[in-house]
Design a protein around this motif. Structure first.
Motif, PDB file in Angstrom:
ATOM      1  N   ASP A  48       0.834  -1.209   0.000  1.00 60.23           N
ATOM      2  CA  ASP A  48       0.000   0.000   0.000  1.00 60.23           C
ATOM      3  C   ASP A  48       0.866   1.256   0.000  1.00 60.23           C
ATOM      4  OD1 ASP A  48      -2.134   1.672   0.063  1.00 60.23           O
ATOM      5  OD2 ASP A  48      -2.476   1.482   2.211  1.00 60.23           O
ATOM      6  N   LYS A  49       1.648   1.423  -1.059  1.00 60.75           N
ATOM      7  CA  LYS A  49       2.447   2.627  -1.224  1.00 60.75           C
ATOM      8  C   LYS A  49       2.375   3.066  -2.667  1.00 60.75           C
ATOM      9  CE  LYS A  49       3.931   2.616   3.008  1.00 60.75           C
ATOM     10  NZ  LYS A  49       3.555   3.654   3.954  1.00 60.75           N
ATOM     11  N   ARG A  50       2.469   4.348  -2.892  1.00 63.39           N
ATOM     12  CA  ARG A  50       2.314   4.851  -4.249  1.00 63.39           C
ATOM     13  C   ARG A  50       3.617   4.776  -5.040  1.00 63.39           C
ATOM     14  NH1 ARG A  50      -1.367   7.711  -6.701  1.00 63.39           N
ATOM     15  NH2 ARG A  50      -2.507   8.070  -4.760  1.00 63.39           N
ATOM     16  N   ALA A  51       4.751   5.003  -4.413  1.00 60.88           N
ATOM     17  CA  ALA A  51       5.970   5.222  -5.184  1.00 60.88           C
ATOM     18  C   ALA A  51       6.631   3.920  -5.640  1.00 60.88           C
ATOM     19  CB  ALA A  51       6.965   6.040  -4.369  1.00 60.88           C
ATOM     20  N   ILE A  52       6.852   2.998  -4.724  1.00 60.91           N
ATOM     21  CA  ILE A  52       7.627   1.810  -5.049  1.00 60.91           C
ATOM     22  C   ILE A  52       6.911   0.608  -4.456  1.00 60.91           C
ATOM     23  CG2 ILE A  52       9.870   0.673  -4.867  1.00 60.91           C
ATOM     24  CD1 ILE A  52      11.061   3.455  -4.257  1.00 60.91           C
ATOM     25  N   THR A  53       6.472  -0.289  -5.294  1.00 57.44           N
ATOM     26  CA  THR A  53       5.697  -1.401  -4.782  1.00 57.44           C
ATOM     27  C   THR A  53       6.088  -2.708  -5.438  1.00 57.44           C
ATOM     28  OG1 THR A  53       3.972  -1.033  -6.419  1.00 57.44           O
ATOM     29  CG2 THR A  53       3.691   0.040  -4.303  1.00 57.44           C
ATOM     30  N   GLY A  54       5.691  -3.795  -4.839  1.00 55.56           N
ATOM     31  CA  GLY A  54       5.916  -5.102  -5.424  1.00 55.56           C
ATOM     32  C   GLY A  54       4.810  -6.028  -4.988  1.00 55.56           C
ATOM     33  N   PRO A  63      -2.709 -15.914  -1.962  1.00 57.87           N
ATOM     34  CA  PRO A  63      -1.522 -15.846  -1.105  1.00 57.87           C
ATOM     35  C   PRO A  63      -1.927 -15.765   0.360  1.00 57.87           C
ATOM     36  CG  PRO A  63      -1.895 -13.755  -2.216  1.00 57.87           C
ATOM     37  CD  PRO A  63      -2.868 -14.729  -2.804  1.00 57.87           C
ATOM     38  N   GLU A  64      -1.173 -16.440   1.194  1.00 52.33           N
ATOM     39  CA  GLU A  64      -1.426 -16.453   2.629  1.00 52.33           C
ATOM     40  C   GLU A  64      -0.211 -15.905   3.370  1.00 52.33           C
ATOM     41  OE1 GLU A  64      -2.295 -20.488   3.540  1.00 52.33           O
ATOM     42  OE2 GLU A  64      -4.212 -20.523   2.468  1.00 52.33           O
ATOM     43  N   ASP A  65      -0.429 -15.585   4.637  1.00 53.20           N
ATOM     44  CA  ASP A  65       0.658 -15.099   5.495  1.00 53.20           C
ATOM     45  C   ASP A  65       1.412 -13.955   4.806  1.00 53.20           C
ATOM     46  OD1 ASP A  65       2.255 -14.945   7.728  1.00 53.20           O
ATOM     47  OD2 ASP A  65       3.580 -16.585   7.145  1.00 53.20           O
ATOM     48  N   VAL A  66       0.659 -12.995   4.266  1.00 54.66           N
ATOM     49  CA  VAL A  66       1.262 -11.883   3.529  1.00 54.66           C
ATOM     50  C   VAL A  66       1.972 -10.937   4.500  1.00 54.66           C
ATOM     51  CG1 VAL A  66       0.818  -9.911   2.026  1.00 54.66           C
ATOM     52  CG2 VAL A  66      -0.472 -12.046   1.720  1.00 54.66           C
ATOM     53  N   VAL A  67       3.219 -10.626   4.176  1.00 55.76           N
ATOM     54  CA  VAL A  67       4.023  -9.703   4.976  1.00 55.76           C
ATOM     55  C   VAL A  67       4.425  -8.535   4.082  1.00 55.76           C
ATOM     56  CG1 VAL A  67       6.142  -9.363   6.304  1.00 55.76           C
ATOM     57  CG2 VAL A  67       4.900 -11.538   6.454  1.00 55.76           C
ATOM     58  N   LYS A  68       4.048  -7.326   4.464  1.00 55.59           N
ATOM     59  CA  LYS A  68       4.346  -6.143   3.670  1.00 55.59           C
ATOM     60  C   LYS A  68       5.450  -5.347   4.341  1.00 55.59           C
ATOM     61  CE  LYS A  68      -0.359  -5.833   1.820  1.00 55.59           C
ATOM     62  NZ  LYS A  68      -1.520  -4.971   1.532  1.00 55.59           N
ATOM     63  N   GLY A  69       6.629  -5.405   3.761  1.00 55.21           N
ATOM     64  CA  GLY A  69       7.765  -4.667   4.293  1.00 55.21           C
ATOM     65  C   GLY A  69       8.634  -5.507   5.205  1.00 55.21           C
ATOM     66  N   LEU A  70       9.905  -5.116   5.290  1.00 51.09           N
ATOM     67  CA  LEU A  70      10.805  -5.719   6.261  1.00 51.09           C
ATOM     68  C   LEU A  70      10.422  -5.239   7.655  1.00 51.09           C
ATOM     69  CD1 LEU A  70      14.207  -5.263   4.373  1.00 51.09           C
ATOM     70  CD2 LEU A  70      12.860  -7.356   4.593  1.00 51.09           C
ATOM     71  N   PRO A  71      10.903  -5.925   8.701  1.00 52.66           N
ATOM     72  CA  PRO A  71      10.614  -5.446  10.056  1.00 52.66           C
ATOM     73  C   PRO A  71      10.848  -3.950  10.170  1.00 52.66           C
ATOM     74  CG  PRO A  71      11.716  -7.551  10.176  1.00 52.66           C
ATOM     75  CD  PRO A  71      11.691  -7.173   8.705  1.00 52.66           C
ATOM     76  N   ALA A  72       9.924  -3.266  10.795  1.00 46.44           N
ATOM     77  CA  ALA A  72       9.884  -1.801  10.773  1.00 46.44           C
ATOM     78  C   ALA A  72      11.133  -1.161  11.374  1.00 46.44           C
ATOM     79  CB  ALA A  72       8.649  -1.315  11.529  1.00 46.44           C
ATOM     80  N   VAL A  73      11.536  -0.088  10.726  1.00 45.52           N
ATOM     81  CA  VAL A  73      12.587   0.789  11.226  1.00 45.52           C
ATOM     82  C   VAL A  73      12.043   2.205  11.169  1.00 45.52           C
ATOM     83  CG1 VAL A  73      14.863   1.771  10.768  1.00 45.52           C
ATOM     84  CG2 VAL A  73      14.517  -0.693  10.589  1.00 45.52           C
ATOM     85  N   ASP A  76      11.467   4.738   7.926  1.00 51.34           N
ATOM     86  CA  ASP A  76      11.535   4.050   6.642  1.00 51.34           C
ATOM     87  C   ASP A  76      10.172   3.450   6.314  1.00 51.34           C
ATOM     88  OD1 ASP A  76      12.185   2.753   4.344  1.00 51.34           O
ATOM     89  OD2 ASP A  76      13.429   1.198   5.268  1.00 51.34           O
ATOM     90  N   ASP A  77       9.418   4.127   5.449  1.00 50.38           N
ATOM     91  CA  ASP A  77       8.102   3.636   5.069  1.00 50.38           C
ATOM     92  C   ASP A  77       8.041   3.290   3.582  1.00 50.38           C
ATOM     93  OD1 ASP A  77       8.283   6.147   4.021  1.00 50.38           O
ATOM     94  OD2 ASP A  77       6.340   6.851   4.757  1.00 50.38           O
ATOM     95  N   HIS A  78       9.211   3.058   2.951  1.00 54.66           N
ATOM     96  CA  HIS A  78       9.240   2.689   1.547  1.00 54.66           C
ATOM     97  C   HIS A  78       8.710   1.270   1.371  1.00 54.66           C
ATOM     98  CE1 HIS A  78      12.617   5.739   0.400  1.00 54.66           C
ATOM     99  NE2 HIS A  78      11.598   6.299   1.016  1.00 54.66           N
ATOM    100  N   ALA A 113      24.200   4.932   2.137  1.00 53.55           N
ATOM    101  CA  ALA A 113      24.158   4.354   3.484  1.00 53.55           C
ATOM    102  C   ALA A 113      22.828   3.639   3.718  1.00 53.55           C
ATOM    103  CB  ALA A 113      24.379   5.444   4.531  1.00 53.55           C
ATOM    104  N   TYR A 114      21.732   4.236   3.211  1.00 55.41           N
ATOM    105  CA  TYR A 114      20.415   3.612   3.346  1.00 55.41           C
ATOM    106  C   TYR A 114      20.370   2.288   2.581  1.00 55.41           C
ATOM    107  CZ  TYR A 114      15.438   2.800   2.442  1.00 55.41           C
ATOM    108  OH  TYR A 114      14.202   2.224   2.314  1.00 55.41           O
ATOM    109  N   LYS A 115      20.952   2.265   1.386  1.00 55.10           N
ATOM    110  CA  LYS A 115      20.988   1.039   0.587  1.00 55.10           C
ATOM    111  C   LYS A 115      21.679  -0.076   1.360  1.00 55.10           C
ATOM    112  CE  LYS A 115      23.008  -0.738  -3.741  1.00 55.10           C
ATOM    113  NZ  LYS A 115      21.853  -0.885  -4.620  1.00 55.10           N
ATOM    114  N   LEU A 116      22.849   0.204   1.916  1.00 50.54           N
ATOM    115  CA  LEU A 116      23.599  -0.821   2.651  1.00 50.54           C
ATOM    116  C   LEU A 116      22.848  -1.272   3.900  1.00 50.54           C
ATOM    117  CD1 LEU A 116      27.241   0.553   2.375  1.00 50.54           C
ATOM    118  CD2 LEU A 116      26.116  -1.167   0.931  1.00 50.54           C
ATOM    119  N   ALA A 117      22.239  -0.320   4.592  1.00 47.48           N
ATOM    120  CA  ALA A 117      21.467  -0.674   5.791  1.00 47.48           C
ATOM    121  C   ALA A 117      20.259  -1.527   5.427  1.00 47.48           C
ATOM    122  CB  ALA A 117      21.037   0.597   6.524  1.00 47.48           C
ATOM    123  N   TRP A 118      19.616  -1.204   4.306  1.00 48.24           N
ATOM    124  CA  TRP A 118      18.444  -1.973   3.880  1.00 48.24           C
ATOM    125  C   TRP A 118      18.835  -3.396   3.509  1.00 48.24           C
ATOM    126  CZ3 TRP A 118      16.099  -4.807   0.105  1.00 48.24           C
ATOM    127  CH2 TRP A 118      14.708  -4.900   0.164  1.00 48.24           C
TER     128      TRP A 118
END
Length: 229
Positions: A48-54, A63-73, A76-78, A113-118
């Motif tokens: 549920d994001k406008r800019a970058i999605t998959g 699909p079951e057990d859908v997880v949207k996003g890596l564990p929150a930081v 970072d809401d990308h 730095a964000y790329k490496l952290a992600w």
């Protein structure tokens, strides 16, 4: 996304993949053309994001057990990651993730730095997923050129975030978790690409790079599924 719907539909009808993972569709849940995909027998999950999605979809069941996003930081809401469990042959489940890693350019900036952290967060999450001991497919645009053999001219990419030593090392750490590069397992020859720039005739000259990857784990037996991104 809307501008390419006819092309996408024609290709899906021709190729008939079991699971499709798309990145950068640039739409929200409400704007995603689910009706088109559902008319072809696919079940959809969308970030549920406008800019970058998959999203992953499968005609073999919702699909079951859908997880949207890596564990929150914090901060970072990308929408760069989505995973789901889909059924394979004989009722066996497969966990599939659609990935769009940060570009990170230019190096030496907060973006890099964000790329490496992600990528480190992705590494940590995959380690967790592997403890489930279930078939795992991690597919998408990693924005990493793993080796010099994965670009037409390493010198041309020496200053790019996609080819920095730190970027390649982060990708190796992920691969070294016991994952298999599915493309390389089938194609050992160098200079096979997944992306060509729109400028300077890169497609005609075959001046490409390999930045889209399919890493698999725990696939001890065939899943009976075809996965594309």
């Amino acid at each position: 996304m809307k501008a390419r719907l006819d092309t996408v539909k024609s290709w899906l009808v021709e190729a008939a993949p079991d699971i499709v993972c798309l990145q950068e569709i640039k739409t929200t849940d409400e704007g995603f053309p689910a009706e088109l995909f559902e008319s072809l027998g696919y079940n959809c999950a969308v970030t549920d994001k406008r800019a970058i999605t998959g999203w992953p979809s499968s005609p073999s069941g919702p699909p079951e057990d859908v997880v949207k996003g890596l564990p929150a930081v914090e901060g970072d809401d990308h929408a760069r990651y989505i995973e789901a469990v889909v059924p394979g042959e004989s009722g066996r489940i497969v966990r599939v993730a659609s990935i769009y890693a940060p570009n990170g350019n230019p190096p030496g900036t907060e973006r890099f730095a964000y790329k490496l952290a992600w990528l480190e967060r992705l590494h940590h999450h995959i380690r967790h997923l592997l403890t489930f001991e279930e078939p795992l497919i991690l597919v998408g645009d990693y924005n990493v050129i793993p080796t010099p053999d994965d670009c037409h001219d390493p010198r041309a990419w020496a200053g790019d975030a996609l080819f920095q030593p730190e970027t390649r090392a982060a990708f190796r750490r992920i691969s070294n978790l016991g994952l298999t590069d599915a493309f390389r397992a089938c194609h050992a020859e160098p200079h096979c690409y997944t992306f060509w720039d729109y400028q300077a005739g890169a497609w005609v000259k075959d001046h490409g790079i390999r930045i889209d990857h399919c890493l698999v784990g725990r696939l001890r037996q065939p899943t009976g599924l075809s996965v594309v991104t």
